[in-house]
Design a protein around this motif. Sequence first.
Motif, PDB file in Angstrom:
ATOM      1  N   ALA A  33      30.102  26.048  30.241  1.00  0.00           N
ATOM      2  CA  ALA A  33      31.462  26.189  30.771  1.00  0.00           C
ATOM      3  C   ALA A  33      31.872  24.943  31.545  1.00  0.00           C
ATOM      4  O   ALA A  33      33.029  24.495  31.460  1.00  0.00           O
ATOM      5  N   GLY A  59      34.339  31.449  39.604  1.00  0.00           N
ATOM      6  CA  GLY A  59      34.009  32.197  38.392  1.00  0.00           C
ATOM      7  C   GLY A  59      32.573  32.668  38.361  1.00  0.00           C
ATOM      8  O   GLY A  59      32.286  33.798  37.941  1.00  0.00           O
ATOM      9  N   VAL A  63      31.380  36.490  37.917  1.00  0.00           N
ATOM     10  CA  VAL A  63      30.523  36.943  36.815  1.00  0.00           C
ATOM     11  C   VAL A  63      29.330  37.733  37.345  1.00  0.00           C
ATOM     12  O   VAL A  63      29.028  38.847  36.865  1.00  0.00           O
ATOM     13  N   LEU A 101      34.046  40.673  33.509  1.00  0.00           N
ATOM     14  CA  LEU A 101      35.427  40.266  33.245  1.00  0.00           C
ATOM     15  C   LEU A 101      36.324  40.613  34.424  1.00  0.00           C
ATOM     16  O   LEU A 101      37.136  39.784  34.864  1.00  0.00           O
ATOM     17  N   VAL A 104      35.601  38.186  37.216  1.00  0.00           N
ATOM     18  CA  VAL A 104      36.184  36.866  36.971  1.00  0.00           C
ATOM     19  C   VAL A 104      37.698  36.902  37.181  1.00  0.00           C
ATOM     20  O   VAL A 104      38.273  35.970  37.775  1.00  0.00           O
ATOM     21  N   VAL A 126      40.825  29.154  31.422  1.00  0.00           N
ATOM     22  CA  VAL A 126      39.419  29.579  31.506  1.00  0.00           C
ATOM     23  C   VAL A 126      38.941  30.295  30.243  1.00  0.00           C
ATOM     24  O   VAL A 126      37.772  30.175  29.857  1.00  0.00           O
ATOM     25  N   VAL A 130      34.602  30.964  28.136  1.00  0.00           N
ATOM     26  CA  VAL A 130      33.768  32.154  28.339  1.00  0.00           C
ATOM     27  C   VAL A 130      32.816  32.451  27.173  1.00  0.00           C
ATOM     28  O   VAL A 130      31.653  32.791  27.403  1.00  0.00           O
ATOM     29  N   TYR A 208      37.631  39.513  21.765  1.00  0.00           N
ATOM     30  CA  TYR A 208      36.388  40.078  22.295  1.00  0.00           C
ATOM     31  C   TYR A 208      36.324  41.582  22.036  1.00  0.00           C
ATOM     32  O   TYR A 208      35.286  42.113  21.628  1.00  0.00           O
TER      33      TYR A 208
END
Length: 267
Positions: A33, A59, A63, A101, A104, A126, A130, A208
């Motif tokens: 990342a 972030g 996470v 998620l 974040v 961002v 991911v 996703y």
Amino acid sequence: MLMYPEFSPEAFRLGPIAVRWYGLMYLFGFFAAWLLGRQRSKTHPFMTPARFEDLLTYGICGVILGGRLGYVLFYDLSAYLSHPASIFAIWEGGMSFHGGLLGVLIAMALWARRMKRPFFEVVDFVAPLVPPGLFFGRIGNFLNAELWGRTTTAPLGMVFPGAGPLPRHPSQLYEAVGEGLLLFAVLWWFSSTPRPRRAVSGVFAMGYGLARFTAEFFREPDAHLGYVAFNFLTMGMVLSLPLIFYGAFLLWQAYAAAPNIPAHRAQ
């Protein structure tokens, strides 16, 4: 049928400290990342390298805290309430994407508010960063021999330690490809051209959700949960459905509100 190549959960030791593969996979994901974010910041004037590193710190906290708390709340709350100290044993596995998620998103909202930037401008930046982390996370699941798939007679069937004598889908690897590599390729391509705000976030959420929902057909439902609805839907499916619909809504909203205005100019 394939035999699982048993891995030690420890990658190596530094004196009395054991460095585990699961933890290393998270480090690889954060490093990926960082590399991709520095590259991406070259095309986003609001994101300087210093700002991005600050954002990445937010972030990472989101996470880890969100992923762990999400797993505790969504998947095995009663067990963790019985043994509260085990909540902190993240090196043993047990991280929820959906919780991560949420963590974040909260972190991004706090950063955006502090920097006085629109929330979705930050999330759009961002989102393409991911999937590599998801890829490494699923590889970590495979190395931990956890979250294996349903039984199968397919040639890719694999006998996992602790999962009985029958071959199972290596669903961790399926998810690594779908949620990681394929989703990254789509997002990186889609975001390489200026898009209306919310569009990149919408593609991520919908992509996703679809990848995870599909993978759940091959993944063994959690033993303590089983099917949570209609003798068909797993917890992963239930949590992914809102992402699919919300992603579609964000895409519609993005192009309905600003069909010809790139995100970089829609300030």
